[in-house]
Design an enzyme around this catalytic site. Structure first.
Site, PDB file in Angstrom:
ATOM      1  CG  MET A  31     -11.392  -1.171   2.551  1.00  0.00           C
ATOM      2  SD  MET A  31     -13.166  -1.334   2.608  1.00  0.00           S
ATOM      3  CE  MET A  31     -13.343  -3.091   2.830  1.00  0.00           C
ATOM      4  CG  LEU A  34      -2.729  -3.510   6.314  1.00  0.00           C
ATOM      5  CD1 LEU A  34      -1.416  -2.732   6.186  1.00  0.00           C
ATOM      6  CD2 LEU A  34      -3.524  -3.419   5.014  1.00  0.00           C
ATOM      7  CG  HIS A  38      -3.952  -6.125   2.708  1.00  0.00           C
ATOM      8  ND1 HIS A  38      -4.552  -6.713   3.797  1.00  0.00           N
ATOM      9  CD2 HIS A  38      -4.982  -5.646   1.956  1.00  0.00           C
ATOM     10  CE1 HIS A  38      -5.864  -6.582   3.718  1.00  0.00           C
ATOM     11  NE2 HIS A  38      -6.157  -5.951   2.608  1.00  0.00           N
ATOM     12  N   GLY A 147      -5.368  -6.550  -5.981  1.00  0.00           N
ATOM     13  CA  GLY A 147      -5.308  -8.004  -5.885  1.00  0.00           C
ATOM     14  C   GLY A 147      -6.289  -8.686  -6.824  1.00  0.00           C
ATOM     15  CB  SER A 186      -9.669  -7.908   6.299  1.00  0.00           C
ATOM     16  OG  SER A 186      -8.615  -7.331   5.578  1.00  0.00           O
ATOM     17  NE  ARG A 187     -16.354  -8.515   4.871  1.00  0.00           N
ATOM     18  CZ  ARG A 187     -16.218  -7.706   3.808  1.00  0.00           C
ATOM     19  NH1 ARG A 187     -15.461  -8.058   2.790  1.00  0.00           N
ATOM     20  NH2 ARG A 187     -16.847  -6.545   3.761  1.00  0.00           N
TER      21      ARG A 187
HETATM   22  P1  AMP Z   1      -9.240  -4.747   1.010  1.00  0.00           P
HETATM   23  O1  AMP Z   1      -8.474  -4.169   2.131  1.00  0.00           O
HETATM   24  O2  AMP Z   1      -9.901  -6.042   1.328  1.00  0.00           O
HETATM   25  O3  AMP Z   1     -10.143  -3.750   0.341  1.00  0.00           O
HETATM   26  O4  AMP Z   1      -8.177  -5.136  -0.098  1.00  0.00           O
HETATM   27  C1  AMP Z   1      -7.219  -4.214  -0.545  1.00  0.00           C
HETATM   28  C2  AMP Z   1      -6.489  -4.813  -1.711  1.00  0.00           C
HETATM   29  O5  AMP Z   1      -5.863  -6.020  -1.308  1.00  0.00           O
HETATM   30  C3  AMP Z   1      -7.411  -5.170  -2.895  1.00  0.00           C
HETATM   31  O6  AMP Z   1      -6.744  -4.845  -4.103  1.00  0.00           O
HETATM   32  C4  AMP Z   1      -7.571  -6.652  -2.740  1.00  0.00           C
HETATM   33  O7  AMP Z   1      -7.834  -7.320  -3.948  1.00  0.00           O
HETATM   34  C5  AMP Z   1      -6.203  -7.036  -2.213  1.00  0.00           C
HETATM   35  N1  AMP Z   1      -6.242  -8.330  -1.522  1.00  0.00           N
HETATM   36  C6  AMP Z   1      -7.063  -8.698  -0.504  1.00  0.00           C
HETATM   37  N2  AMP Z   1      -6.838  -9.985  -0.165  1.00  0.00           N
HETATM   38  C7  AMP Z   1      -5.880 -10.437  -1.015  1.00  0.00           C
HETATM   39  C8  AMP Z   1      -5.230 -11.693  -1.188  1.00  0.00           C
HETATM   40  N3  AMP Z   1      -5.522 -12.756  -0.436  1.00  0.00           N
HETATM   41  N4  AMP Z   1      -4.292 -11.795  -2.170  1.00  0.00           N
HETATM   42  C9  AMP Z   1      -3.990 -10.730  -2.958  1.00  0.00           C
HETATM   43  N5  AMP Z   1      -4.568  -9.524  -2.835  1.00  0.00           N
HETATM   44  C10 AMP Z   1      -5.502  -9.376  -1.882  1.00  0.00           C
END
Ligand code: AMP
Length: 281
Positions: A31, A34, A38, A147, A186-187
């Protein structure tokens, strides 16, 4: 800069060129906003395939009405810079490109979709699976990189792939953390300095419960101690701390032995955080 595609046509043309070169395609859905977590996924993707596609799409159907869809950070220019030299194609579609006929839900997560994250966020996993399935249909990757940080999502995506996308290989990547142990998210940018310190308690608690269990403590008692640790923190509201069976994502039975997953969610300030940790019972 990686090539940027915003339409279905531009995406399919870029992928067709890669396929003509007989490149394998690895896909990293995100989303945006980054962070290094990511980027680790992108690095792992590159180890699996010559052509790496990263999608950046804040998916409206996985946000509830009172959630942070409009507040969710959108930082496309900075994201493209971070992906420079490591991703081959960035797919950043509009909502209309992903949902040309309205935002209908096409995938249903079933019972696991209503527990833990799904209980706190009704409909979240149906929306997540709907967009992941749509993106899989558009990208048709050989590998999909996710992740472990989002453990329940990973569990459900695995089921989706097993059931509907047998040609895709799921590649899980371990959670990337700040030096303090805080899982990258991201949060996290919405936490102030004090709340960032408080948020470390999630990872600390996961490690403490692990230690207690290794030292012979009954898992149910260890969980209770873990809950008390988090409940004792200022500005923090514990949502759940639970041990789940990896095969069913349901709470482990008292006679469970082998691997289990310790999962936690808590709100620090106004930010909802999740984390998890593998445990041997
Ligand atoms: P998001 O942008 O939050 O939807 O995450 C996109 C991808 O990045 C998803 O597969 C998440 O599980 C992965 N992800 C987010 N944070 C982490 C992290 N700290 N370590 C590993 N993968 C992550």
């Amino acid at each position: 800069m990686p090539e940027l595609a915003t339409t279905e046509l531009a995406l399919s043309e870029a992928i067709a060129v890669a396929r003509q070169k007989h490149s394998k395609v690895a896909f990293v859905p995100t989303m945006g906003a980054l962070h290094d977590g990511h980027l680790k996924l992108v690095e792992v993707a590159k180890n699996h395939a010559e052509f790496v596609v990263v999608s950046i799409f804040v998916n409206p159907t996985q946000f509830g009405e009172n959630e942070d869809f409009t507040r969710y950070p959108r930082t496309l220019d900075a994201d493209l810079e971070k992906l420079d030299g490591i991703a081959d194609l960035v797919f950043a579609p509009s909502v209309e490109t992903i949902y040309p006929n309205g935002q209908a839900i096409t995938q249903h997560a079933g019972p696991v979709g209503n527990t833990f994250e799904g209980e706190a966020r009704p409909g979240h996993f149906d929306g997540m699976l709907t967009v992941v399935a749509r993106l899989f249909e558009l990208v048709e990757p050989d590998f999909a990189v996710f992740g472990e940080k989002d453990a329940q999502q990973l569990f459900l995506v695995n089921k989706l792939i097993e059931g509907k996308f047998p040609n895709i290989q799921l590649v899980p990547v371990e959670t990337q953390r700040e030096p303090s142990g805080l899982a990258m998210s991201s949060r996290n940018r919405f936490l102030n300095a004090e709340q960032t310190d408080i948020a470390e308690i999630l990872a600390i608690t996961l490690a403490s419960v692990d230690h207690l269990i290794r030292d012979g403590k009954n898992p149910i008692d260890a969980l209770e101690i873990g809950r008390e640790i988090i409940q004792g923190e200022p500005e923090t509201k514990l949502e759940y701390l639970e041990l789940v069976d990896l095969d069913t994502f349901t709470p482990v039975k008292s006679n469970h032995s082998g691997d289990a997953l310790l999962i936690v969610a808590a709100i620090v300030g106004s930010v909802r955080l999740i984390d998890n940790h593998h445990i041997k019972l």
